[in-house]
Design a protein around this motif. Structure first.
Motif, PDB file in Angstrom:
ATOM      1  N   LEU A 156       0.814  -1.223   0.000  1.00  0.00           N
ATOM      2  CA  LEU A 156       0.000   0.000   0.000  1.00  0.00           C
ATOM      3  C   LEU A 156       0.849   1.275   0.000  1.00  0.00           C
ATOM      4  O   LEU A 156       0.345   2.349  -0.348  1.00  0.00           O
ATOM      5  CB  LEU A 156      -0.950   0.018   1.208  1.00  0.00           C
ATOM      6  N   ILE A 157       2.113   1.153   0.396  1.00  0.00           N
ATOM      7  CA  ILE A 157       2.969   2.347   0.538  1.00  0.00           C
ATOM      8  C   ILE A 157       2.980   3.222  -0.726  1.00  0.00           C
ATOM      9  O   ILE A 157       2.724   4.418  -0.656  1.00  0.00           O
ATOM     10  CB  ILE A 157       4.412   1.951   0.951  1.00  0.00           C
ATOM     11  N   PRO A 158       3.233   2.648  -1.904  1.00  0.00           N
ATOM     12  CA  PRO A 158       3.286   3.513  -3.099  1.00  0.00           C
ATOM     13  C   PRO A 158       1.930   4.102  -3.491  1.00  0.00           C
ATOM     14  O   PRO A 158       1.870   5.021  -4.314  1.00  0.00           O
ATOM     15  CB  PRO A 158       3.808   2.589  -4.204  1.00  0.00           C
ATOM     16  N   LEU A 159       0.846   3.579  -2.913  1.00  0.00           N
ATOM     17  CA  LEU A 159      -0.490   4.067  -3.288  1.00  0.00           C
ATOM     18  C   LEU A 159      -0.977   5.160  -2.342  1.00  0.00           C
ATOM     19  O   LEU A 159      -1.969   5.827  -2.613  1.00  0.00           O
ATOM     20  CB  LEU A 159      -1.507   2.918  -3.233  1.00  0.00           C
ATOM     21  N   PHE A 160      -0.306   5.307  -1.198  1.00  0.00           N
ATOM     22  CA  PHE A 160      -0.822   6.178  -0.139  1.00  0.00           C
ATOM     23  C   PHE A 160      -0.424   7.632  -0.373  1.00  0.00           C
ATOM     24  O   PHE A 160       0.725   7.945  -0.608  1.00  0.00           O
ATOM     25  CB  PHE A 160      -0.280   5.704   1.215  1.00  0.00           C
ATOM     26  N   GLU A 161      -1.419   8.508  -0.309  1.00  0.00           N
ATOM     27  CA  GLU A 161      -1.166   9.947  -0.488  1.00  0.00           C
ATOM     28  C   GLU A 161      -1.877  10.691   0.616  1.00  0.00           C
ATOM     29  O   GLU A 161      -3.081  10.527   0.795  1.00  0.00           O
ATOM     30  CB  GLU A 161      -1.793  10.420  -1.805  1.00  0.00           C
ATOM     31  N   SER A 162      -1.134  11.514   1.360  1.00  0.00           N
ATOM     32  CA  SER A 162      -1.773  12.309   2.408  1.00  0.00           C
ATOM     33  C   SER A 162      -0.892  13.500   2.727  1.00  0.00           C
ATOM     34  O   SER A 162       0.334  13.398   2.720  1.00  0.00           O
ATOM     35  CB  SER A 162      -1.991  11.448   3.654  1.00  0.00           C
ATOM     36  N   LYS A 163      -1.539  14.632   2.996  1.00  0.00           N
ATOM     37  CA  LYS A 163      -0.768  15.836   3.326  1.00  0.00           C
ATOM     38  C   LYS A 163      -0.334  15.822   4.791  1.00  0.00           C
ATOM     39  O   LYS A 163       0.641  16.457   5.162  1.00  0.00           O
ATOM     40  CB  LYS A 163      -1.634  17.085   3.064  1.00  0.00           C
ATOM     41  N   THR A 164      -1.111  15.092   5.625  1.00  0.00           N
ATOM     42  CA  THR A 164      -0.880  15.183   7.072  1.00  0.00           C
ATOM     43  C   THR A 164      -0.274  13.915   7.666  1.00  0.00           C
ATOM     44  O   THR A 164       0.327  13.963   8.728  1.00  0.00           O
ATOM     45  CB  THR A 164      -2.216  15.450   7.797  1.00  0.00           C
ATOM     46  N   VAL A 165      -0.459  12.792   7.001  1.00  0.00           N
ATOM     47  CA  VAL A 165      -0.023  11.519   7.580  1.00  0.00           C
ATOM     48  C   VAL A 165       1.115  10.936   6.754  1.00  0.00           C
ATOM     49  O   VAL A 165       1.057  10.920   5.529  1.00  0.00           O
ATOM     50  CB  VAL A 165      -1.207  10.515   7.588  1.00  0.00           C
ATOM     51  N   LYS A 166       2.141  10.436   7.440  1.00  0.00           N
ATOM     52  CA  LYS A 166       3.251   9.817   6.725  1.00  0.00           C
ATOM     53  C   LYS A 166       3.071   8.287   6.786  1.00  0.00           C
ATOM     54  O   LYS A 166       2.781   7.740   7.848  1.00  0.00           O
ATOM     55  CB  LYS A 166       4.562  10.222   7.405  1.00  0.00           C
ATOM     56  N   ALA A 167       3.248   7.635   5.636  1.00  0.00           N
ATOM     57  CA  ALA A 167       3.042   6.181   5.598  1.00  0.00           C
ATOM     58  C   ALA A 167       4.241   5.453   6.199  1.00  0.00           C
ATOM     59  O   ALA A 167       5.388   5.799   5.940  1.00  0.00           O
ATOM     60  CB  ALA A 167       2.838   5.738   4.158  1.00  0.00           C
ATOM     61  N   GLN A 168       3.938   4.443   7.023  1.00  0.00           N
ATOM     62  CA  GLN A 168       4.992   3.615   7.620  1.00  0.00           C
ATOM     63  C   GLN A 168       4.753   2.165   7.274  1.00  0.00           C
ATOM     64  O   GLN A 168       3.657   1.655   7.483  1.00  0.00           O
ATOM     65  CB  GLN A 168       4.893   3.714   9.142  1.00  0.00           C
ATOM     66  N   LYS A 169       5.813   1.510   6.795  1.00  0.00           N
ATOM     67  CA  LYS A 169       5.660   0.108   6.414  1.00  0.00           C
ATOM     68  C   LYS A 169       5.841  -0.802   7.630  1.00  0.00           C
ATOM     69  O   LYS A 169       6.842  -0.707   8.332  1.00  0.00           O
ATOM     70  CB  LYS A 169       6.706  -0.231   5.347  1.00  0.00           C
ATOM     71  N   LEU A 170       4.863  -1.674   7.875  1.00  0.00           N
ATOM     72  CA  LEU A 170       4.945  -2.615   8.999  1.00  0.00           C
ATOM     73  C   LEU A 170       5.085  -4.046   8.487  1.00  0.00           C
ATOM     74  O   LEU A 170       4.690  -4.359   7.361  1.00  0.00           O
ATOM     75  CB  LEU A 170       3.696  -2.525   9.873  1.00  0.00           C
ATOM     76  N   SER A 171       5.605  -4.906   9.344  1.00  0.00           N
ATOM     77  CA  SER A 171       5.689  -6.324   8.990  1.00  0.00           C
ATOM     78  C   SER A 171       4.291  -6.944   9.061  1.00  0.00           C
ATOM     79  O   SER A 171       3.365  -6.342   9.620  1.00  0.00           O
ATOM     80  CB  SER A 171       6.609  -7.061   9.961  1.00  0.00           C
ATOM     81  N   THR A 172       4.162  -8.134   8.519  1.00  0.00           N
ATOM     82  CA  THR A 172       2.883  -8.854   8.530  1.00  0.00           C
ATOM     83  C   THR A 172       2.278  -8.875   9.937  1.00  0.00           C
ATOM     84  O   THR A 172       1.118  -8.518  10.138  1.00  0.00           O
ATOM     85  CB  THR A 172       3.100 -10.312   8.055  1.00  0.00           C
ATOM     86  N   GLU A 173       3.106  -9.264  10.909  1.00  0.00           N
ATOM     87  CA  GLU A 173       2.604  -9.429  12.268  1.00  0.00           C
ATOM     88  C   GLU A 173       2.367  -8.087  12.963  1.00  0.00           C
ATOM     89  O   GLU A 173       1.358  -7.906  13.654  1.00  0.00           O
ATOM     90  CB  GLU A 173       3.596 -10.291  13.067  1.00  0.00           C
ATOM     91  N   ASP A 174       3.299  -7.127  12.769  1.00  0.00           N
ATOM     92  CA  ASP A 174       3.159  -5.827  13.447  1.00  0.00           C
ATOM     93  C   ASP A 174       1.915  -5.080  12.978  1.00  0.00           C
ATOM     94  O   ASP A 174       1.289  -4.358  13.753  1.00  0.00           O
ATOM     95  CB  ASP A 174       4.408  -4.965  13.226  1.00  0.00           C
ATOM     96  N   PHE A 175       1.556  -5.249  11.709  1.00  0.00           N
ATOM     97  CA  PHE A 175       0.333  -4.588  11.219  1.00  0.00           C
ATOM     98  C   PHE A 175      -0.885  -5.111  11.986  1.00  0.00           C
ATOM     99  O   PHE A 175      -1.737  -4.337  12.427  1.00  0.00           O
ATOM    100  CB  PHE A 175       0.178  -4.833   9.708  1.00  0.00           C
ATOM    101  N   LEU A 176      -0.940  -6.419  12.207  1.00  0.00           N
ATOM    102  CA  LEU A 176      -2.080  -6.992  12.943  1.00  0.00           C
ATOM    103  C   LEU A 176      -2.079  -6.531  14.405  1.00  0.00           C
ATOM    104  O   LEU A 176      -3.128  -6.246  14.984  1.00  0.00           O
ATOM    105  CB  LEU A 176      -2.046  -8.521  12.850  1.00  0.00           C
ATOM    106  N   LYS A 177      -0.881  -6.423  14.989  1.00  0.00           N
ATOM    107  CA  LYS A 177      -0.787  -5.945  16.383  1.00  0.00           C
ATOM    108  C   LYS A 177      -1.230  -4.486  16.479  1.00  0.00           C
ATOM    109  O   LYS A 177      -1.828  -4.083  17.480  1.00  0.00           O
ATOM    110  CB  LYS A 177       0.642  -6.098  16.889  1.00  0.00           C
TER     111      LYS A 177
END
Ligand code: NAP
Ligand code: MG
Length: 397
Positions: free
Chosen positions: A370-391
């Motif tokens: 999703l990182i390359p698709l995310f666009e926002s003026k206020t929020v910065k995208a952070q890449k998480l691992s499979t497990e960390d995203f669920l946590k």
């Protein structure tokens, strides 16, 4: 929970994701009841694929199933897993037993931009899963040969014969396809019922101007089913049914803001569902549900077992596999089970879990796809691992 879900486990990376979802996001909150079927390729092979049939029959009995992605074996898989046979596609087996229509819908989150600017609401595709070119008979013909459509009675006596073509120099090819009134009618019923369950208008396009018997039959049956069983309820809710030519539907869809059920004949659905899924962003954000005309539901993700990520995982490398579609298969199944059992707290929990997943992405926490698709003026995208995203979703809950 009072009634168990039919749980169909699967293969590779999605099997890993499956376990994590249950451990991190479901079991701590739900007194989970399932009837477990292991559709992983190892167990399908051990049971000579009986387990797939048993799982489908259990779905008929219990009404709601959730399925993990599974490997459809090819020659390479036969070697890799030392299979007794090249077992059939589990989804094919399940569809044959449940006789349904497949509905695919994208999951939207703010910041994940659609490639089509106007598509603010999801477009759901309903694909007829029977007949047409998928069960066709084809042949090649040489110069001077002729191809016919021949209709016989049940004893094989010829009733009608129509010339398709007499081939001239160089020869050519021909194809025979079919559909049945019964299948088209049950397709129409499941489309209109599903649209009501989601409060969506229905758009259907075929090519009845060119195909005056074949496609016209689809148009007529849909019209009949709508008038007889659905029109009153659609009008009461301010919904509508639109039939127009398939090319017109394509043009209207691109200009639209989404928010409708797009009913497609088998081939159109094959093509358009990939177009729609890609336009909305990622396969990891596309849900799929099989709805049978007898009120039986099977929920799954639209993607496969994400093999490439699995081999990284086996190597001990960190993975960032999107679990949203698989999570929504679980929430879809829990919601439907809750609805059928009048269990409002189960429905409420499933809705909360969906919101938590979307809000986690909207807050900038997501998997790599999703990182390359995310666009926002206020929020910065952070890449998480499979497990960390669920946590992270669990924190949100
Ligand atoms: P796939 O598993 O859908 O994966 C294709 C590629 O799409 C992945 O390599 C990945 O791209 C991306 N992708 C798909 N889902 C993703 C997710 N959740 N998160 C992040 N990226 C994702 O398709 P496949 O590789 O063609 O098939 C693998 C196996 O799945 C096959 O054995 C096939 O039979 C099976 N399959 C099962 C089903 C089903 O059970 N319904 C459906 C389709 C395929 P990157 O590698 O670029 O990251
Ligand atoms: Mg396709």
């Amino acid at each position: 929970m009072s009634t168990p879900l039919v749980e169909m486990d699967g293969d590779e990376m999605t099997r890993v994701v499956w376990r994590l979802i249950k451990e991190i996001l479901i079991k701590p909150y739900v007194d989970l009841k399932t009837e477990y079927y292991d559709l992983g390729l190892v167990n399908r092979n051990e049971t000579c694929d009986k387990v797939t049939e048993q799982a489908a029959l259990a779905t008929k009995r219990l009404g709601v199933a959730v399925k993990c992605a599974t490997i459809t074996p090819n020659r390479q898989r036969v070697e890799e897993y030392n299979l007794k046979e090249m077992w059939k596609s589990p989804n094919g087996t399940i569809r044959r037993i449940l006789d349904g229509t497949v509905f695919r819908a994208p999951i939207l989150a703010k910041g994940i931009k659609s490639y089509v600017q106007g598509w603010a609401k999801p477009i759901t595709i309903a694909r007829h899963a029977y007949g047409d070119v998928y069960n066709c008979i084809e042949d090649a013909a040489n110069a001077g040969e002729s191809a016919f459509i021949v209709i016989t009675d049940k004893n094989g006596n010829e009733l009608r014969r129509k010339l398709i073509h007499t081939f001239g120099e160089g020869g050519g090819v021909c194809q025979g396809v079919h559909n049945t009134n019964k299948s088209i009618e049950s397709f129409a019923k499941s489309c209109f019922s599903y649209a009501l369950s989601q409060n969506l208008p229905v758009w259907f396009g075929a090519k009845d101007t060119i195909s005056k018997t074949y496609d016209h039959r689809f148009k007529d049956i849909f019209e009949e089913v709508y008038e007889k069983d659905f029109k009153a309820e659609f009008e009461k809710r301010g919904l509508y049914y639109l039939y127009t030519l398939i090319d017109d539907v394509v043009a209207r869809a691109v200009r639209s803001s989404g928010g409708f059920l797009w009913v497609c004949k088998n081939y159109d659905g094959d093509v358009m569902s990939d177009m729609v899924a890609t336009a909305y962003g990622s396969l990891g954000m596309m849900t799929s549900v099989l709805v049978s005309p007898y009120g039986v539901y099977e929920f799954e993700a639209a993607h496969g077992t994400v093999t490439r990520h699995y081999y990284k995982y086996l190597n001990g490398e960190e993975t960032s596999t999107n679990s949203v579609a698989t999570l929504f298969a679980w929430t879809g199944a829990l919601k439907k089970r809750g609805e059928l059992d009048g269990n409002l707290s189960l429905v409420g929990f499933a809705e909360k879990l969906e919101r938590a997943a979307i809000e986690t992405i909207e807050a900038g926490f997501m998997t790599g796809d999703l990182i390359p698709l995310f666009e926002s003026k206020t929020v910065k995208a952070q890449k998480l691992s499979t497990e960390d995203f669920l946590k992270k979703i669990a924190e949100k809950i």
